[in-house]
Design an enzyme around this catalytic site. Structure first.
Site, short mmCIF file in Angstrom:
data_model
loop_
_atom_site.label_atom_id
_atom_site.label_comp_id
_atom_site.label_asym_id
_atom_site.label_seq_id
_atom_site.Cartn_x
_atom_site.Cartn_y
_atom_site.Cartn_z
CD GLU A 1 -3.43 -5.91 4.71
OE1 GLU A 1 -4.47 -5.28 5.03
OE2 GLU A 1 -2.28 -5.45 4.80
CG ASP B 1 -9.85 -2.96 -3.83
OD1 ASP B 1 -9.75 -2.97 -5.07
OD2 ASP B 1 -10.88 -3.31 -3.22
CE1 TYR C 1 -3.23 -6.61 8.99
CE2 TYR C 1 -5.35 -6.02 9.95
CZ TYR C 1 -4.00 -5.82 9.83
OH TYR C 1 -3.38 -4.83 10.57
NE ARG D 1 -10.16 -1.29 -7.47
CZ ARG D 1 -11.39 -0.79 -7.40
NH1 ARG D 1 -12.10 -0.63 -8.50
NH2 ARG D 1 -11.90 -0.44 -6.24
CD GLU E 1 -2.95 -1.08 2.33
OE1 GLU E 1 -2.92 -0.09 3.08
OE2 GLU E 1 -3.78 -2.00 2.45
#
Length: 396
Positions: free
Chosen positions: A126, A65, A158, A70, A25
């Site tokens: 995740e 996401d 996660y 994306r 991320e």
């Protein structure tokens, strides 16, 4: 580079090492898309380093996401030459919340469509929304079943240990080997036990899909995708420092001094060209010494100002400087032939991302629509999927 090279050396000896994630991320929105260029460059350099160690552990990236970027991220990390592409792509998503959500309403269907013709392994790095309690992990059925099984190589729930965010399935305490399971633990175990994922044997695998087209620079994608930052070189940067006639008296600055130097360098580079230490990812411009440390780049700018002044005053505001009467390196251009941190000799190159022509697929709407072809990428990932599943089941 030395930091992750040390990590590779330290962790590669463990037999349960599944893969490396070069970035998690990092590019989270339109404004942070320039960071993607540096992550992909890190993947390139890390893969090259692993190769020198005769290691084949895959190196990938995990996104957040974000709907605006994306598809650009997905395409960017699977375009260009194999040496710079990610070996797998991960998606961190928390769309599926509770039993009232399903494959379609959660958006998992759209995620799967985006990856059906992808040529590198994809997985959910995740998942496990906790907005609805208790967590029943009903998305596991789709992830390891017919909905997603032919496209995705499983996923990583996660998370294992409990934190303040309450996503953990067990509680642990530092210095105590005791593990306390909670209700989520049993629910996740039950969800995993109910699925029977079908792998693909390597001798049955048939390649399909197509390499992605690199996204063109746009108002939502601030990267020229066919040019990457150069591989860092401590030797090249030190050589540059050895060529300066004016530099800082100390090789360490306090936080306050660093702020002062930042203002000084901003003024210098506002009055003269600092291309050699500058970066513009949207234009694919990376200066010869742009990969050096902030202190080294600042010293270069202070010296540039010193050389440009007729009075030849060596100064950097209130930060102490010194004049070097006879620099060790008389010609800074020779520094460009120094080895990079992977041992490659030659001028720093920012190329190595794309051998294909850029096309503008960076539309603001960033549609989730994609080809409905069946992907062969999942077959390539049989070993990775099995390893991920094994990691998850080790807890039980």
């Amino acid at each position: 580079m030395g930091h992750w090279q040390a990590k590779v050396d330290a962790f590669s000896k463990y037999p349960n090492l599944v893969a490396w994630i070069a970035g998690n991320e990092v590019a989270n929105d339109v404004e942070t898309t320039p960071s993607a260029a540096f992550v992909k460059a890190a993947i390139r350099d890390m893969k090259a380093y692993l190769k020198t160690k005769k290691l084949t552990t895959p190196v990938g990236y995990a996104d957040n996401d974000d709907p605006k970027i994306r598809m650009n991220l997905i395409n960017f990390f699977n375009c260009g030459d194999e040496g710079s592409r990610a070996d797998f792509y991960g998606i961190n998503t928390y769309r599926w919340c509770g039993d009232e959500t399903d494959f379609k309403t959660s958006g998992y269907e759209d995620i799967t469509k985006n990856m059906t013709s992808y040529t590198i392994p994809s997985l959910l790095t995740e998942y496990g929304c906790n907005l609805v309690r208790p967590r029943t992990f009903s998305d596991v059925k789709s992830l390891y079943g017919t909905d997603m099984g032919s496209t995705f190589s499983g996923g990583i729930m996660y998370e294992y240990t409990e934190e303040d965010n309450e996503y953990g399935i067990v509680k642990v305490s530092f210095g105590d080997s005791k593990v306390e399971k909670n209700g989520d633990y049993d629910n996740f175990k039950k969800a995993l036990a109910a699925v029977k994922p079908q792998g693909v044997k390597m001798d049955s695998y048939k390649a399909s899909g197509k390499d992605s087209v690199c996204p063109a620079a746009s108002n939502v994608w601030h990267v020229k995708s066919d040019v990457l930052p150069p591989t860092p070189s401590q030797a090249r940067c030190q050589c540059m420092i050895d060529s300066l006639g004016c530099t800082f008296k100390s090789d360490k600055l306090s936080t306050a001094e660093g702020k002062l130097v930042g203002e000084v360098v901003g003024n210098i580079c506002g009055a003269t060209s600092c291309d050699e230490i500058s970066v513009d990812t949207a234009k694919g411009m990376y200066g010869d010494f742009s990969a050096c440390s902030s202190l080294q780049r600042s010293a270069w700018a202070v010296n540039k100002n010193y050389e440009n002044q007729r009075s030849a005053v060596c100064e950097a505001g209130d930060v102490e400087t010194k004049i070097i009467g006879s620099p060790k390196q008389g010609d800074v251009k020779k520094c460009l032939s120094e080895k990079d941190d992977n041992g490659v000799v030659g001028k720093p190159s920012g190329s190595g991302s794309s051998s294909s022509k850029d096309e503008d697929n960076s539309d603001d709407s960033d549609s989730d629509e994609d080809s409905n072809e069946s992907s062969g990428a999942s077959a390539v990932t049989a070993q990775l999927a099995a390893a991920v599943a094994a990691v998850m089941l080790l807890a039980f």
